[in-house]
Design a protein around this motif. Structure first.
Motif, short mmCIF file in Angstrom:
data_model
loop_
_atom_site.label_atom_id
_atom_site.label_comp_id
_atom_site.label_asym_id
_atom_site.label_seq_id
_atom_site.Cartn_x
_atom_site.Cartn_y
_atom_site.Cartn_z
N GLN A 1 45.54 -13.28 -25.55
CA GLN A 1 44.41 -12.54 -26.10
C GLN A 1 44.79 -11.84 -27.39
OE1 GLN A 1 43.27 -9.95 -22.88
NE2 GLN A 1 42.18 -11.57 -21.78
N MET A 2 45.99 -11.27 -27.45
CA MET A 2 46.45 -10.60 -28.68
C MET A 2 46.62 -11.61 -29.81
SD MET A 2 46.58 -7.40 -28.52
CE MET A 2 45.43 -6.96 -27.25
N LYS B 1 51.74 -14.35 -20.96
CA LYS B 1 50.69 -13.94 -20.04
C LYS B 1 49.35 -14.00 -20.77
CE LYS B 1 53.63 -11.06 -17.23
NZ LYS B 1 54.84 -10.56 -17.76
N SER B 2 48.27 -13.79 -20.03
CA SER B 2 46.94 -13.87 -20.65
C SER B 2 46.75 -12.79 -21.70
CB SER B 2 45.85 -13.78 -19.59
OG SER B 2 45.90 -12.51 -18.95
N ARG B 3 47.35 -11.62 -21.51
CA ARG B 3 47.20 -10.57 -22.52
C ARG B 3 47.89 -10.95 -23.82
NH1 ARG B 3 51.83 -6.51 -21.75
NH2 ARG B 3 53.12 -7.62 -20.27
N HIS B 4 49.02 -11.70 -23.73
CA HIS B 4 49.67 -12.16 -24.95
C HIS B 4 48.77 -13.13 -25.71
CE1 HIS B 4 53.46 -11.34 -22.45
NE2 HIS B 4 53.35 -10.35 -23.33
#
Length: 128
Positions: free
Chosen positions: A85-86, A80-83
């Motif tokens: 970003q991390m 996902k986009s949060r992955h």
């Protein structure tokens, strides 16, 4: 003992599997069942080449065949986009630490830098 050969079409790709059935009494493993292949067999078979000799792959280069086969792969694409970003934040922090260690190397020398990395690495290892 008997050999079973099974051919199935999955996402336009012919998959051929063969299995050898043994007597359950001849197996030393009490959890062995003839219907389920062993983990080692699954692991070993996962390194086999994918059959790309279909008519739909005709006229393609090897690179185009690899891209088409990867696109038809049953693997899940679940980042996902949060992955992402991390991953980006971790890359930026790691790069900053690497560049920042240059001034520590200039000030303290290589032995001090190595000792510092060992101490911090040990603390992080013990924390995690």
């Amino acid at each position: 003992m008997s050999t079973n050969i099974h051919t199935e079409k999955l996402n336009g790709v012919n998959i051929t599997a063969s299995a050898v059935d043994f007597d359950a009494s001849s197996s030393n493993d009490p959890h062995y069942t003839a219907s389920s292949p062993s983990k080692w067999s699954n692991f070993k078979d996962s390194f086999g080449r994918m059959d790309t000799n279909e008519p739909s792959y005709a006229g393609m280069t090897d690179l185009e065949r690899a891209v088409a086969a990867t696109a038809k792969s049953p693997l899940s694409q679940s980042l996902k986009s949060r992955h992402l970003q991390m991953i980006a934040i971790g890359g930026a922090i790691g790069t900053g630490l690497f560049v920042g260690s240059g001034s520590a190397l200039r000030t303290g020398g290589p032995a001090a830098l190595l000792i510092g990395w060992i101490l911090v690495g040990t603390m992080i290892y013990c924390t995690v």
